[in-house]
Design an enzyme around this catalytic site. Structure first.
Site, PDB file in Angstrom:
ATOM      1  N   ASP A  49     -10.414   1.640  -3.443  1.00  0.00           N
ATOM      2  CA  ASP A  49     -10.838   1.293  -2.088  1.00  0.00           C
ATOM      3  C   ASP A  49     -12.348   1.149  -1.985  1.00  0.00           C
ATOM      4  OD1 ASP A  49      -8.377   1.076  -0.893  1.00  0.00           O
ATOM      5  OD2 ASP A  49      -8.339   3.117  -0.105  1.00  0.00           O
ATOM      6  N   ASP A  84       0.831  -1.199   0.000  1.00  0.00           N
ATOM      7  CA  ASP A  84       0.000   0.000   0.000  1.00  0.00           C
ATOM      8  C   ASP A  84       0.872   1.257   0.000  1.00  0.00           C
ATOM      9  OD1 ASP A  84      -2.369   1.423  -0.041  1.00  0.00           O
ATOM     10  OD2 ASP A  84      -3.240   0.359   1.659  1.00  0.00           O
TER      11      ASP A  84
END
Length: 718
Positions: A515, A451
């Site tokens: 997301d 990430d």
């Protein structure tokens, strides 16, 4: 010097050297083997202009009369000289792998080498390398890659977005002037265009000529469409460099990121085919090709939206048990496993397993996952740090920023309570490599969810801007870890979809698309992401019934169908499902496994459905053996009858059996699928028709409720 003519898969590229400059005369439709004398393309000379035709070269320059955006901006440090180069071709070499064109400005002591590759599938790749051959340093401001498009291209398509709404299309007319898309995020960006496409009027998924470019770079950049006063249009891109960020000492070189370009005479679907062929021809590509070159993409469970930071071995063991029962093949432990990480305010940088939460380390969970036949994956965010971490308490100067030490120290503004680790610092880079290497060595980890959750604002090293070097350092870090642990796959996640480009995918194995797991939002996000990136590299998960990011509620079938046409997974607490939902989920996972070889190897087919409320899309096998389509309703319909939906991409002469395969009558999702007294005649029992009939006439769609859909399986009868 003879012109250079490259041909592949319906595309021709012609570069002429008749006036000692490298002029791209044609990029587009195949011109055949024989070219005429290219002097017939010499432009006229208008009144009140330069006295010779203006040359638009590979690197446009004012010395040739070009008044649009210049290809090179820079100057010699000593007195600001050599600001306007006059490159002339000294060599051009063609080969099956790549063609190189060397241009030199002997007065400015600059050498420019352009590498042009036309890949077998028709995708064009262009880079430039600038070398300072003089005695003084050269300050480089920008070196752009630009390609001409013909006047018949009158419309421009690019993409934009934000967090949880990435890659949405926008269109405009191509008019005189410049349309510029700048990205100063230090990463590709949620609003990055991914592609800039010029096309003939009304070009669509299935229709029109299209010329499209993608800039393969994960740092600051800009893409542009520039139409000069003389009527010529170029598509281009360049790295955005900070003040003084790239200074070439004598003998040093700078190479641009690659710009990839695709031409199609069959709309945007043809553009996708060019990109997909390039991706799938790579030696290191991961996918599920029918010939067995690569193993199938495993069905994934990521536990983030199931447990968040609440890591508990008993709860995670229950999730692993349920996951294996419904057919999951990869189990990923997300954020919260390392020291001090009970929320997002602390711990980034301290990549040690938290002994308080995991007194026996991660081994008990990994053993549980492995014993059930699943791979184990782990979330990391190596490029970021919290100030509340042991690492930064020990090395406060490892935070990237304008001034990070001394009396005038000032850090950039925080973003999600975190800062960027200065990976240009070799000690910081080595620390991160050593920690991740140790984790991958100690534990049986086959997958990293990598990430990167913030923009790189005011990003600097030792008081100077350093996004360029930081980006290269990230690439080196990924490559070093993959070399040390070749069996480990890495996902590029960046606040979801903020780092999606072809270069990051040269160093990783898939992207996290967004997301947002809301299936309605994902219909658009995934469609436009997959315009360039093939589905086997596009993470697409079934989220909870109520979306974490939008609070919308969707049926399991709608969520599963949306996730099906990608690298399928779950992000959901499935341990709480009732028996009926668990059975339907297991069927959806089995459907993915049944068709993933097709989904991850066939041609993308996105239709120009005439109904504004329907998305009709799918994948067709090369050679037309089979296809899989989704028919999805996004809103309420304007008409009482939805009409027929067509299924293009099939062999027109072959007979096919067509069946609606999901949701089934016994699935809980089926009751909400439609509002109708009777379904179309074919819907329950299937239909047999030729590929020509299915592509031209199609079949009647059921009257779908909004935010519902079904899957159609099409198989050849011979």
């Amino acid at each position: 010097m003879e012109p250079l003519h490259l041909r592949s898969a319906g595309t021709s590229v012609v570069i002429d050297f008749s006036n000692d400059q490298a002029q791209m005369l044609h990029w587009g439709a195949d011109l055949g083997k024989k070219l005429p004398e290219l002097g017939i393309l010499t432009e006229p000379v208008p009144h009140s202009s330069l006295d010779v035709p203006v040359t638009l070269s590979l690197v446009p320059q004012g010395s040739a009369g070009w008044r649009g955006r210049p290809g090179l901006l820079g100057h010699t440090i000593n007195g600001g000289q050599n600001f306007s180069p006059a490159f002339r071709v000294t060599d051009a070499t063609a080969s099956t792998a790549a063609s190189t064109i060397t241009q030199v400005d002997a007065t400015a002591c600059l050498e420019l080498v352009s590498t042009v590759r036309l890949h077998p599938g028709g995708l064009l790749e262009v880079t430039h390398r600038l070398t300072n051959q003089g005695p003084d340093a050269y300050s480089l401001e920008q070196l752009a890659v630009q390609l001409p498009v013909p006047g018949m291209a009158t419309e421009l398509l690019d993409l934009t977005g934000r967090w949880c709404r990435e890659r949405h299309p926008q269109r405009r007319a191509i008019t005189q002037g410049t349309w510029v898309r700048s990205g100063r995020h230090g990463r590709t960006g949620h609003d990055s265009s991914l592609i800039m496409a010029a096309g003939t009027p009304g070009f669509s998924h299935e229709q029109g000529q299209v010329w499209a470019v993608h800039f393969a770079w994960s740092g600051n950049h800009e893409e542009f469409c520039d139409t000069a006063a003389d009527g010529r249009t170029v598509l281009g891109a360049a790295e955005l460099l900070g003040p003084g960020e790239v200074t070439l000492a004598p003998g040093e070189s700078y190479t641009t990121p690659a710009m990839f370009a695709a031409y199609s005479e069959s709309g945007l679907n043809g553009i996708s085919r060019r990109f997909y062929d390039w991706f799938r021809a790579r030696d290191h590509h991961v996918g599920a090709w029918p010939d067995g070159r690569a193993r199938p993409r495993p069905a994934v469970l990521n536990v983030w939206e199931a447990v968040y930071f609440d890591h508990n071995l008993e709860k995670l063991t229950a999730l692993a048990q349920t996951a294996s029962e419904v057919g999951i093949e990869r189990f990923v432990l997300d954020d919260g496993w390392f020291r001090g990480r009970r929320d997002d305010s602390a711990g980034l940088g301290d990549w040690f397993v938290d002994e308080g939460v995991w007194p026996d380390g991660l081994t008990p969970l990994i053993n549980e996952v492995s014993s059930r036949g699943m791979e184990f994956g782990l979330w990391v965010e190596p490029e970021m740090v919290n100030l509340n971490s042991d690492l930064i308490r020990a090395h406060p100067d490892w935070v990237a920023g304008p001034y990070t030490s001394g009396s005038g120290a000032r850090l950039p503004l925080e973003w999600r309570q975190q800062h960027v680790l200065d990976l240009v610092n070799p000690e910081a880079w080595q620390y991160i490599f050593d920690r991740l290497d140790a984790l991958l060595t100690e534990y049986n980890i086959s997958y990293l969810k990598w990430d990167q959750n913030r923009d790189l604002i005011e990003h600097g090293h030792a008081g100077s801007p350093s996004v360029h070097e930081q980006t290269l350092a990230v690439y080196r870090l990924l490559d070093a870890l993959r070399a040390a642990h070749p069996g480990v796959e890495i996902e590029s996640c960046s606040s979801g979809g903020a780092r999606v480009d072809l270069e990051i995918l040269e160093h990783t194995d898939r992207i996290w698309t967004s997301d947002c797991n809301d299936a309605l939002e994902r219909q658009t996000i995934q469609a436009w992401t997959q315009l360039v990136v093939p589905p086997e590299l596009v993470g697409s998960h079934v989220g909870p019934t109520q979306s974490h990011t939008t609070a919308r509620t969707h049926s399991l079938a709608f969520r599963a169908i949306t996730a099906l046409f990608g690298h399928f997974g779950l992000e959901w607490d499935i341990s709480t499902l009732d028996c009926a939902s668990r059975a339907e989920l297991a069927f959806a996972i089995a459907l993915y496994k049944k068709h993933r070889a097709l989904i991850h190897s066939g041609d993308r087919v996105y239709t120009d459905a005439h109904q504004t409320d329907l998305n009709v899309y799918g994948v067709a096998a090369r050679g037309g053996r089979q296809a899989l389509f989704a028919v999805v309703s996004t809103t309420t319909a304007e008409a009482e009858q939805p009409g027929r939906v067509q299924f293009p991409g099939l062999d027109p002469e072959r007979e096919y059996r067509v069946r609606a395969v999901y949701p089934r009558a016994e699935d809980g999702s089926f009751a909400a699928l439609s509002t109708q007294r009777t379904a179309p005649a074919w819907f329950a029992q299937g239909a047999t028709a030729s590929g020509r009939f299915l592509g031209a006439v199609g079949l009647p769609a059921p009257i779908l409720n909004p935010e519902q859909g079904f899957v159609v399986e099409i198989r050849g009868l011979d």
